[in-house]
Design an enzyme around this catalytic site. Structure first.
Site, PDB file in Angstrom:
ATOM      1  N   ASP A  15      -3.666  -5.868   2.525  1.00  0.00           N
ATOM      2  CA  ASP A  15      -3.624  -5.443   1.114  1.00  0.00           C
ATOM      3  C   ASP A  15      -2.832  -6.429   0.264  1.00  0.00           C
ATOM      4  O   ASP A  15      -1.732  -6.097  -0.183  1.00  0.00           O
ATOM      5  CB  ASP A  15      -2.996  -4.033   1.085  1.00  0.00           C
ATOM      6  CG  ASP A  15      -3.087  -3.352  -0.264  1.00  0.00           C
ATOM      7  OD1 ASP A  15      -3.793  -3.853  -1.149  1.00  0.00           O
ATOM      8  OD2 ASP A  15      -2.424  -2.329  -0.451  1.00  0.00           O
ATOM      9  N   GLU A  71      -2.311  -6.115  -8.985  1.00  0.00           N
ATOM     10  CA  GLU A  71      -3.284  -5.042  -8.723  1.00  0.00           C
ATOM     11  C   GLU A  71      -2.574  -3.717  -8.488  1.00  0.00           C
ATOM     12  O   GLU A  71      -3.020  -2.663  -8.910  1.00  0.00           O
ATOM     13  CB  GLU A  71      -4.144  -5.404  -7.500  1.00  0.00           C
ATOM     14  CG  GLU A  71      -5.302  -4.440  -7.223  1.00  0.00           C
ATOM     15  CD  GLU A  71      -4.975  -3.350  -6.212  1.00  0.00           C
ATOM     16  OE1 GLU A  71      -5.809  -2.454  -6.036  1.00  0.00           O
ATOM     17  OE2 GLU A  71      -3.883  -3.366  -5.605  1.00  0.00           O
ATOM     18  N   GLU A  72      -1.443  -3.799  -7.795  1.00  0.00           N
ATOM     19  CA  GLU A  72      -0.771  -2.572  -7.342  1.00  0.00           C
ATOM     20  C   GLU A  72      -0.042  -1.854  -8.484  1.00  0.00           C
ATOM     21  O   GLU A  72       0.492  -2.493  -9.393  1.00  0.00           O
ATOM     22  CB  GLU A  72       0.260  -2.915  -6.258  1.00  0.00           C
ATOM     23  CG  GLU A  72      -0.322  -3.573  -5.014  1.00  0.00           C
ATOM     24  CD  GLU A  72      -1.042  -2.587  -4.114  1.00  0.00           C
ATOM     25  OE1 GLU A  72      -1.221  -1.411  -4.498  1.00  0.00           O
ATOM     26  OE2 GLU A  72      -1.430  -3.017  -3.003  1.00  0.00           O
ATOM     27  N   ASP A  89     -11.004  -6.397  -0.248  1.00  0.00           N
ATOM     28  CA  ASP A  89      -9.725  -5.671  -0.287  1.00  0.00           C
ATOM     29  C   ASP A  89      -9.583  -4.836   0.985  1.00  0.00           C
ATOM     30  O   ASP A  89     -10.576  -4.345   1.534  1.00  0.00           O
ATOM     31  CB  ASP A  89      -9.661  -4.779  -1.544  1.00  0.00           C
ATOM     32  CG  ASP A  89      -8.228  -4.397  -1.927  1.00  0.00           C
ATOM     33  OD1 ASP A  89      -7.280  -4.839  -1.248  1.00  0.00           O
ATOM     34  OD2 ASP A  89      -8.054  -3.664  -2.920  1.00  0.00           O
ATOM     35  N   HIS A 148      -0.740   1.168   2.666  1.00  0.00           N
ATOM     36  CA  HIS A 148       0.478   1.430   1.894  1.00  0.00           C
ATOM     37  C   HIS A 148       1.645   1.910   2.765  1.00  0.00           C
ATOM     38  O   HIS A 148       2.528   2.618   2.276  1.00  0.00           O
ATOM     39  CB  HIS A 148       0.202   2.400   0.744  1.00  0.00           C
ATOM     40  CG  HIS A 148      -0.534   1.741  -0.390  1.00  0.00           C
ATOM     41  ND1 HIS A 148      -0.784   2.337  -1.585  1.00  0.00           N
ATOM     42  CD2 HIS A 148      -1.061   0.490  -0.502  1.00  0.00           C
ATOM     43  CE1 HIS A 148      -1.437   1.502  -2.386  1.00  0.00           C
ATOM     44  NE2 HIS A 148      -1.622   0.370  -1.736  1.00  0.00           N
TER      45      HIS A 148
HETATM   46 ZN   LIG Z   1      -2.626  -1.554  -2.215  1.00  0.00          ZN
END
Ligand SMILES: [Zn+2]
Length: 387
Positions: free
Chosen positions: A145, A194-195, A246, A331
């Site tokens: 990620d 992105e996060e 992704d 995550h």
């Molecule tokens: Zn992520």
């Protein structure tokens, strides 16, 4: 989700009858070409691989790790792929944790275009991954990620570069170019931000992709001259396909087909996986193919919010390569180098590399070893199948 009916109809029909406008000469890679696609080998090793290892650090926007990784990406293209243009797209935004301060977000765009094109002339296969990592939990690495997808794209750039160079040189020598099929290029976007910093919302996520899609949609390309060349109005409309990687790198991923208008492209990617497996050129042994939907479901995967959304909102065609369900490490602190499944990582490099070579029509510059013999044995094989 259809952007305009006629265009969608063309794309859907093309899956069966003919190729879409941007890839009129689409020709599958031969078996020998597939065999010649190199493995990333140790360059993608998580401990000391030159591509991947430097990415496996916390790289939160506004922290030193962000700068370190930016330098790694740029340094690679400057030293290994000097023909690629390098461009930054910068923006700032406050975040829920910045106390009102503006945090910098920097998207890196590297591009290889035909040497004859003018601004707005090329159509660009666009490969995308995000290089930032999540703010929490502290020390989070984000190997799937999306450090591993970034490293995959670095490798793919190297794989295609030699073939692209030969094609552009030969076409330039012949004075070719100037049609949609001939003016194909490739760009890779390493997106920042992105996060979400706290919780995923429209405002707290996709900082980099929102800024880039917005800028590109509002920046008209200069008028073309002479006007006979096909001309794209903005950098956004030059994107022939937005291929977003992704959450890749865990074993046995299941990537569905998400969008009807790009199901034909998904099918090409899936076919490449099937061919590579049947030629025993993949290392992983998943229980099912990575891309299982080629023959069945068409664009019905449960859609996932990700960096494609701002581009899709601008009418860009998207192929979203993200597993559903997400990897078990998603995550969590364990999304690190040690938990990557390296055969799967290397296989994604091969699959995506082959897809890009095929999209860019590289059979045109592939020297088939023992060509006449190959044709004969191919005919014999076909007869056996018929019988
Ligand atoms: Zn992520």
């Amino acid at each position: 989700m259809f952007f305009s009916l006629p265009h969608s109809l063309i794309l859907l029909t093309s899956a069966i009858l003919f190729q879409p406008p941007t890839v009129t000469a689409y020709k599958p890679l031969s078996d020998s070409f597939l065999r010649a696609i190199p493995s990333p080998d140790d360059t993608i090793d998580p401990v000391n691989g030159s591509l991947l290892a430097p990415l496996l650090i916390p790289r939160v926007p506004g922290t030193p790790g962000q700068k370190t990784v930016q330098h790694h990406l740029v340094n690679y293209f400057q030293t290994e792929l000097p023909r690629w243009s390098i461009e930054w797209q910068n923006s700032t935004s406050p975040t829920p944790i910045s106390g009102g301060a503006e945090i910098p977000f920097a998207n890196l765009i590297v591009r290889r275009e035909p040497p004859w094109v003018q601004p707005g002339q090329s159509n660009l296969l666009t490969l995308v991954a995000h290089y930032d990592s999540k703010y929490q939990p502290e020390g989070f690495i984000g190997a799937t990620d999306s450090a591993a997808p970034c490293a995959m794209l670095m490798h793919v750039a190297k794989v295609v570069d030699a073939h692209v160079t030969r094609m552009y040189d030969e076409m330039a020598a012949l004075g070719e170019g100037g049609s949609v099929a001939m003016d194909m290029g490739i760009q890779i976007i390493f997106l920042d931000g992105e996060e979400a910093f706290i919780k995923w919302t429209d405002e707290d996520s996709l900082y980099g992709s929102r800024a880039l899609a917005s800028e590109w949609s509002q920046t008209p390309n200069p008028p073309s001259s002479p006007s006979k060349f096909y001309h794209h109005r903005t950098p956004l409309s030059q994107i022939s396909l937005f291929l977003l990687l992704d959450l890749l790198g865990a074993s046995s991923p299941q990537v569905p087909s998400y969008f009807p208008t790009t199901h034909w492209a998904y099918t090409h990617l899936s076919t490449i996986e099937t061919r590579l497996r049947s030629l025993q050129l993949l290392e992983s042994t998943p229980t099912a193919p990575f891309l299982p939907d080629a023959n069945g479901t068409m664009g019905h995967g449960h859609r996932v919010s990700d960096d494609h959304l701002p581009f899709m909102g601008g009418g860009v065609e998207v192929l979203h390569v993200i597993p559903s369900p997400f990897p078990g490490v998603w995550h969590k602190m364990v999304d690190d180098g040690a938990h990557l499944d390296m055969p799967t990582v290397r296989d994604w490099c091969r699959i995506v590399g082959a897809f890009v070579l095929e999209w860019l029509d590289m059979m045109e510059v592939w020297d088939e070893p023992g060509e006449e013999v190959e044709v004969e044995s191919g005919m014999a094989e076909r007869k056996r199948w018929v019988a």
